[in-house]
Write an enzyme that holds these catalytic residues in place. Structure first.
Site, short mmCIF file in Angstrom:
data_model
loop_
_atom_site.label_atom_id
_atom_site.label_comp_id
_atom_site.label_asym_id
_atom_site.label_seq_id
_atom_site.Cartn_x
_atom_site.Cartn_y
_atom_site.Cartn_z
N ALA A 131 -3.15 -7.52 -14.57
CA ALA A 131 -2.64 -9.03 -13.82
C ALA A 131 -1.12 -8.88 -13.29
O ALA A 131 -0.39 -9.88 -13.36
CB ALA A 131 -2.67 -10.03 -15.10
N GLY A 132 -0.86 -7.77 -12.77
CA GLY A 132 0.32 -7.47 -12.02
C GLY A 132 0.03 -8.08 -10.47
O GLY A 132 -0.96 -8.86 -10.41
N GLY A 142 -5.22 2.28 0.60
CA GLY A 142 -5.10 1.81 2.02
C GLY A 142 -3.93 1.02 2.08
O GLY A 142 -3.05 0.72 1.18
N ALA A 157 0.11 -6.76 -1.85
CA ALA A 157 -0.35 -7.69 -2.78
C ALA A 157 -0.23 -9.01 -2.39
O ALA A 157 -1.51 -9.80 -2.29
CB ALA A 157 0.17 -7.59 -4.07
N LYS A 203 2.51 9.05 -0.26
CA LYS A 203 3.42 8.45 0.46
C LYS A 203 4.37 7.23 -0.15
O LYS A 203 5.35 6.98 0.24
CB LYS A 203 2.31 7.19 1.33
CG LYS A 203 1.60 6.41 0.49
CD LYS A 203 2.33 4.89 0.08
CE LYS A 203 1.26 4.13 -0.85
NZ LYS A 203 1.97 2.86 -1.19
N THR A 221 3.86 1.63 4.33
CA THR A 221 5.15 1.80 3.27
C THR A 221 6.23 2.41 3.69
O THR A 221 7.23 1.75 3.09
CB THR A 221 4.50 2.84 2.00
OG1 THR A 221 2.94 2.39 1.67
CG2 THR A 221 5.10 2.70 0.89
N ARG A 271 7.83 -1.66 -2.47
CA ARG A 271 8.88 -1.33 -3.82
C ARG A 271 9.31 0.27 -3.76
O ARG A 271 10.62 0.38 -4.11
CB ARG A 271 8.04 -1.63 -5.13
CG ARG A 271 7.47 -2.84 -5.44
CD ARG A 271 6.99 -2.88 -6.73
NE ARG A 271 5.69 -2.07 -6.97
CZ ARG A 271 4.41 -2.43 -6.69
NH1 ARG A 271 4.27 -3.70 -6.47
NH2 ARG A 271 3.58 -1.74 -6.80
#
Length: 338
Positions: A17-18, A141, A145, A196, A253, A260
């Site tokens: 549940a991130g 892909g 989020a 990546k 990314t 992140r």
């Protein structure tokens, strides 16, 4: 078989549940499926039930009352298809905990991107060893989020060897805003997503050091060459590496501070230490662990990956950033395409 003949799965279980796990659960709900989301922490589940929001990982995104929340893996195991969205380094442990209650034949779709540090295994290899009675697929892909959670247009790769089963999973998750493209190249769908993250840290360092857009474009391009060399050595198909899970994910990314890994690299480039950056974060930057595992995997297959090796040196061997960049720029000139 036509699309009209494909029967989607009715109930989807999501483990983790991130931000990404919550977003996938919301995508499954949006596609019309019964969905249950698992979190390890009972306090977190209670807070999400009470507030109908994942305030820690996806603040501001409402959780519909139809989304079930649980701490019981047995509830997840009752689902028709399971999305496994734990961090890469915890995936094997999660599989081991799920396995005793999992019905044989239940498909498990892996949504983490990385390489297992202790073994050098890709996610599918770790999962298949732990869940021998379950068909394993990979979802990968260009996805942030929060955008998936909000229902913004997104396309992904769904890779699984059993294409009939894959078609059912595509119909299960697919909607007008979430578009899975089916592939049987399970290895290829994982390589781009893992590598990546390491390249994004390198791009972030370029941003933090203010080295310019030319340098970032060059790094993305030469980074894609590294992805391709490793992918082909592992048996991936070139078209997969040039698709959503390869070039698409790399592009997203490496070009946004929403990543992140890119933001971590930027902070490093600005002079902060890795321990300072990691200490401030709730979410995992998978590229940190993957960089260490990637060097051994590349060595084992005889693949040259100088950018990824440089990131590993900076993150894990205290290499000086400026000296490492100078060393990369001093490499012998090469013929493009090699």
């Amino acid at each position: 078989m036509t699309a009209a003949d494909v029967v989607p799965f009715a109930r989807v279980g999501v483990i983790g549940a991130g931000a990404w796990g919550t977003a996938i659960a919301l995508a499954a709900l949006r596609a019309g499926r019964e969905t249950v989301l698992w979190a390890r922490n009972p306090d977190a589940v209670e807070a999400m039930r009470r507030e109908r929001e994942n305030t820690r990982y996806l603040p501001g995104v409402p959780l519909p009352p139809t989304l079930d929340l649980t701490t019981d893996l047995g509830e997840i195991a009752k689902a028709d298809a399971i999305m496994l969205v734990t961090p890469a380094q915890h995936l094997r442990t999660a599989c081991a905990k799920l396995q005793p209650s999992l019905r044989p034949g239940t498909p498990v779709v892996l949504c983490a991107k990385g390489i297992e540090l202790s073994t050098g295994c890709l996610m599918s290899e770790a999962a298949e060893a732990s869940l021998p009675a379950s068909p394993v697929g990979v979802l990968s892909g260009p996805t942030f989020a929060v955008e998936v959670a909000k229902g913004l247009p997104t396309a992904v790769t769904l890779a699984i060897r059993d294409q009939e089963l894959g078609s059912r999973i595509v119909e299960t998750l697919g909607s007008r805003s979430f578009r899975p493209y089916l592939s049987d190249d399970v290895m290829g769908a994982q390589v781009g997503g893992a590598v990546k993250n390491v390249l994004a840290i390198a791009c972030g360092i370029i941003l933090g050091r203010r080295l310019g857009d030319n340098a970032r474009a060059a790094l993305i391009t030469r980074g894609l060459a590294e992805i391709s060399r490793l992918g082909l050595a592992l048996g991936a198909r070139p078209e997969t590496l040039m698709g959503l899970s390869g070039l698409g994910d790399l592009t997203l990314t490496c070009t946004s501070l929403q990543s992140r890994n890119t933001s971590l690299g930027t902070a490093l480039g600005e002079g902060r230490t890795l321990s300072e950056i990691m200490g401030e974060r709730h979410s995992v930057a998978e590229g940190v662990h993957t960089s260490a595992a990637l060097g051994e995997l590349a060595r084992r297959h005889g693949v040259e990956m100088p950018i990824c090796r440089a990131v590993d040196a900076i993150l894990n061997r205290n290499a000086d950033i400026d000296e490492t960049i100078a060393s990369l720029m001093a490499r012998p000139f090469r013929i493009e395409g090699r």
